[in-house]
Write a protein that holds these residues in place. Structure first.
Motif, PDB file in Angstrom:
ATOM      1  N   LEU A   1     -16.648 -23.576 -25.511  1.00  0.00           N
ATOM      2  CA  LEU A   1     -15.433 -24.370 -25.276  1.00  0.00           C
ATOM      3  C   LEU A   1     -15.744 -25.871 -25.196  1.00  0.00           C
ATOM      4  O   LEU A   1     -15.534 -26.525 -24.174  1.00  0.00           O
ATOM      5  N   SER A   2     -16.198 -26.398 -26.305  1.00  0.00           N
ATOM      6  CA  SER A   2     -16.478 -27.831 -26.419  1.00  0.00           C
ATOM      7  C   SER A   2     -15.206 -28.551 -26.873  1.00  0.00           C
ATOM      8  O   SER A   2     -14.240 -27.912 -27.326  1.00  0.00           O
TER       9      SER A   2
ATOM     10  N   ASP B   1     -18.169 -21.238 -12.200  1.00  0.00           N
ATOM     11  CA  ASP B   1     -17.431 -22.452 -11.815  1.00  0.00           C
ATOM     12  C   ASP B   1     -17.840 -23.660 -12.642  1.00  0.00           C
ATOM     13  O   ASP B   1     -17.009 -24.465 -13.054  1.00  0.00           O
ATOM     14  N   GLU B   2     -19.128 -23.782 -12.896  1.00  0.00           N
ATOM     15  CA  GLU B   2     -19.604 -24.976 -13.606  1.00  0.00           C
ATOM     16  C   GLU B   2     -19.108 -24.964 -15.056  1.00  0.00           C
ATOM     17  O   GLU B   2     -18.683 -25.987 -15.590  1.00  0.00           O
ATOM     18  N   TYR B   3     -19.127 -23.776 -15.659  1.00  0.00           N
ATOM     19  CA  TYR B   3     -18.602 -23.662 -17.026  1.00  0.00           C
ATOM     20  C   TYR B   3     -17.096 -23.962 -17.029  1.00  0.00           C
ATOM     21  O   TYR B   3     -16.588 -24.633 -17.939  1.00  0.00           O
ATOM     22  N   PHE B   4     -16.407 -23.477 -16.010  1.00  0.00           N
ATOM     23  CA  PHE B   4     -14.966 -23.698 -15.935  1.00  0.00           C
ATOM     24  C   PHE B   4     -14.656 -25.200 -15.904  1.00  0.00           C
ATOM     25  O   PHE B   4     -13.804 -25.692 -16.655  1.00  0.00           O
TER      26      PHE B   4
ATOM     27  N   CYS C   1     -12.735 -27.582 -18.714  1.00  0.00           N
ATOM     28  CA  CYS C   1     -11.583 -28.449 -18.394  1.00  0.00           C
ATOM     29  C   CYS C   1     -11.855 -29.889 -18.833  1.00  0.00           C
ATOM     30  O   CYS C   1     -10.972 -30.564 -19.384  1.00  0.00           O
ATOM     31  N   ARG C   2     -13.092 -30.343 -18.622  1.00  0.00           N
ATOM     32  CA  ARG C   2     -13.458 -31.704 -19.044  1.00  0.00           C
ATOM     33  C   ARG C   2     -13.396 -31.834 -20.567  1.00  0.00           C
ATOM     34  O   ARG C   2     -12.857 -32.785 -21.114  1.00  0.00           O
TER      35      ARG C   2
ATOM     36  N   ILE D   1      -5.131 -31.323 -25.735  1.00  0.00           N
ATOM     37  CA  ILE D   1      -4.964 -30.137 -24.883  1.00  0.00           C
ATOM     38  C   ILE D   1      -4.478 -30.562 -23.494  1.00  0.00           C
ATOM     39  O   ILE D   1      -4.981 -31.535 -22.931  1.00  0.00           O
ATOM     40  N   ARG D   2      -3.505 -29.787 -22.971  1.00  0.00           N
ATOM     41  CA  ARG D   2      -3.083 -29.951 -21.561  1.00  0.00           C
ATOM     42  C   ARG D   2      -3.586 -28.733 -20.792  1.00  0.00           C
ATOM     43  O   ARG D   2      -3.465 -27.606 -21.265  1.00  0.00           O
TER      44      ARG D   2
END
Ligand SMILES: C[S@@+](CC[C@H](N)C(=O)[O-])C[C@H]1O[C@@H](n2cnc3c(N)ncnc32)[C@H](O)[C@@H]1O
Length: 334
Positions: free
Chosen positions: A118-119, A143-146, A150-151, A159-160
């Motif tokens: 998810l880049s 959590d860190e991947y999540f 988002c970033r 993307i929203r």
């Protein structure tokens, strides 16, 4: 049904892939694992949306195919393919309602961050293939991947992010249960497309069905070359493991691995290894002496190769090598 890369068109369409249900929403699931999500989630719709699944593991693919069959879901296709090229090349713009990603591989080491699905680039591609209002659904225990996702979604500029509760079925996948047993909980976000950027596909093309024509014309799209002549004998030493690297943003690597003589006709076949981003193909290239002395170098049909810039370069690399052995070029078609 299980589809190989060669079974797709580039781009493809819901009408061709789902002829009985062309108007239904179209969902792509990336990394479906053993396939528990879709049979359960599909039941939450009055009519099951059309489903396309991409997964790298062959064992998982068979397990998932069995689950779909047992659930009686017919408008679903599974493929043992990396999601990004499949999405870019086979899925047309403005076509998916949802892209589902449950418990993606987290690649926790900093030096492996590049492997994360998810880049920002993936989000731009996803947004270009989603219909207006369509979304990427992420559920993860990591959590860190999540936060990374988002970033990256924000960085994509198209993307929203809406954080919320995951679909129930996402909490019953193999990995969801694994992490729940360890006391971990899942996070969920809907990444809604706000813009449909232009992200082109079109580097892949089909191997046409028609058989070998006598005269190769300019329009023929199967990569080939015609040599005016080629010495009767030459050494294959110095041939094996020739590597060719392509230029540009999507570099390819071509290695000519080995050559095999035909026992039936004056022909030999070269095995080439072609790597382009996430796509790896082993292709055969036939070298056939024709009546009149010309020699046809042509990508073989066996294995349903997908014609990519790297595959064309493999035909080119072999042609160059034949020229280095005394071959004389009449026509290049790659
Ligand atoms: C941690 S598992 C999760 C499987 C399943 N979603 C679940 O929740 O049980 C991640 C899966 O994604 C698959 N995968 C990783 N990268 C992929 C890619 N680029 N395209 C398709 N599948 C991928 C892996 O093979 C693996 O089965």
């Amino acid at each position: 049904m299980i589809l190989r890369l060669g079974d797709f068109h580039f781009p493809d369409s819901a009408a061709r892939l789902y002829p009985s249900t062309p108007g239904r929403p179209w969902v792509l699931e990336v990394g479906f694992g053993d396939g528990r999500f879709w049979p359960q989630h599909a039941q939450t719709f009055s009519e099951a949306p059309n489903y396309l699944g991409a997964e790298l593991s062959g064992v998982s693919l068979l397990k998932a195919a069995n689950r779909l069959r047992a659930a009686g879901i017919s408008n679903a296709h599974l493929s043992k393919l990396p999601a990004t090229p499949l999405l870019r090349e086979a899925v047309p713009p403005d076509s998916l309602s949802t892209i589902v990603v449950n418990f993606p591989d987290p690649w926790p080491k900093a030096e492996h961050e590049d492997h994360r699905l998810l880049s920002a680039a993936f989000f731009r591609l996803a947004a270009s293939r989603l219909k207006p209002g369509g979304a990427v659904l992420l559920t993860t225990d990591h959590d860190e991947y999540f936060e990374f996702a988002c970033r990256e979604a924000q960085l994509s500029g198209v993307i929203r992010t809406e954080r919320g509760a995951p679909p129930d079925a996402a909490l019953h996948t193999k990995y969801a249960l694994k992490w729940q047993n360890l006391g971990l909980s899942a996070q969920h976000a809907r990444f809604v497309g706000t813009e449909q950027p232009e992200v082109p596909g079109g580097t892949l093309s089909h191997y046409p069905d028609q058989d070998l024509p006598d005269q190769i014309s300019q329009e023929n799209t199967v990569p080939h070359a015609v040599l005016e002549s080629l010495p009767a004998e030459f050494e294959f030493q110095g041939f094996s493991r020739q590597a060719v690297r392509g230029p540009g943003q999507e570099p390819y690597t071509v290695v000519l691995l080995d050559a095999y003589r035909s026992v039936r006709r004056d022909e030999f076949t070269v095995l080439a290894h072609v790597v382009e981003g996430e796509l790896t193909q082993e292709v055969l290239i036939n070298v056939t002496r024709r009546p009149g002395g010309t020699v046809l170098v042509r990508l073989g049909k066996f294995g349903g190769p997908i014609i990519t810039p790297g595959v064309k370069a493999a035909v080119g690399a072999l042609t160059d090598w034949l020229v280095s052995q005394g071959g004389v070029v009449r026509h290049l078609g790659y």
